[in-house]
Enzyme design. Structure first.
Site, PDB file in Angstrom:
ATOM      1  NE  ARG A  67      -3.793  -1.961  -0.450  1.00 20.78           N
ATOM      2  CZ  ARG A  67      -3.593  -2.981  -1.303  1.00 20.78           C
ATOM      3  NH1 ARG A  67      -2.496  -3.055  -2.011  1.00 20.78           N
ATOM      4  NH2 ARG A  67      -4.483  -3.923  -1.442  1.00 20.78           N
TER       5      ARG A  67
ATOM      6  CD  GLU B 221      -2.866   0.888  -4.068  1.00 22.10           C
ATOM      7  OE1 GLU B 221      -3.627   0.437  -4.930  1.00 22.10           O
ATOM      8  OE2 GLU B 221      -3.049   0.737  -2.831  1.00 22.10           O
TER       9      GLU B 221
ATOM     10  CB  SER C  29      16.701  14.914   3.246  1.00 17.37           C
ATOM     11  OG  SER C  29      17.598  14.032   3.873  1.00 17.37           O
TER      12      SER C  29
END
Length: 149
Positions: free
Chosen positions: A90, A93, A116
């Site tokens: 996820r 995704e 960063s």
């Protein structure tokens, strides 16, 4: 012994002692975030020598494991892309769907550069919700401009 073996020893001891990551953080470090301590014990960050000593005592680790906990790790250990674990997938995704949006918005606000992951803070908390509790992640990374040569 290698870093992956240390992680397995930590996970085994955690399981056998019935500890939570919160319990472990409280016993290992008062100055480092729970996220960094967990990441270090999973092989992605390093502990300070005094923290490694506390972790070694807590988990019954050998001296070599304690030393390995203080060494700079090889980070980014995902072996499968895309990841197959549903929770980790996820996050992958999220980057696939929102990555270009985050890039555009960050660079419109800050210019040509990156956020960063080294000078970086992250917190996680549970947010109660009547429709089902929510996970709240907050990330803050220093903006680093690209330099022209």
């Amino acid at each position: 012994m290698d870093r992956a073996e240390v992680t397995e020893l930590v996970l085994s001891a955690k399981r056998m002692k019935g500890l939570t990551w919160k319990d472990i953080h409280e016993k290992v470090s008062v100055s480092t975030s729970p996220i960094v301590v967990t990441a270090a014990l999973l092989g992605q960050m390093r502990l300070e020598p005094n923290e490694a000593a506390k972790a070694a005592e807590l988990f019954g680790l050998p001296e070599e494991a304690q030393i390995l906990l203080t060494e700079i790790p090889y980070r980014g250990s995902l072996t499968e892309i895309p990841p197959t674990d549903p929770l980790i997938y996820r996050f992958y995704e999220l980057v696939m769907v929102y990555g270009t949006t985050w890039k555009e918005l960050i660079q419109e606000e800050f210019g040509d550069g990156i956020m960063s992951a080294i000078d970086f803070d992250m917190t996680m908390e549970r947010q109660p919700d009547q429709k089902g509790d929510r996970v709240k992640l907050q990330m803050s990374g220093k903006f680093l401009s690209y330099k022209r040569y």
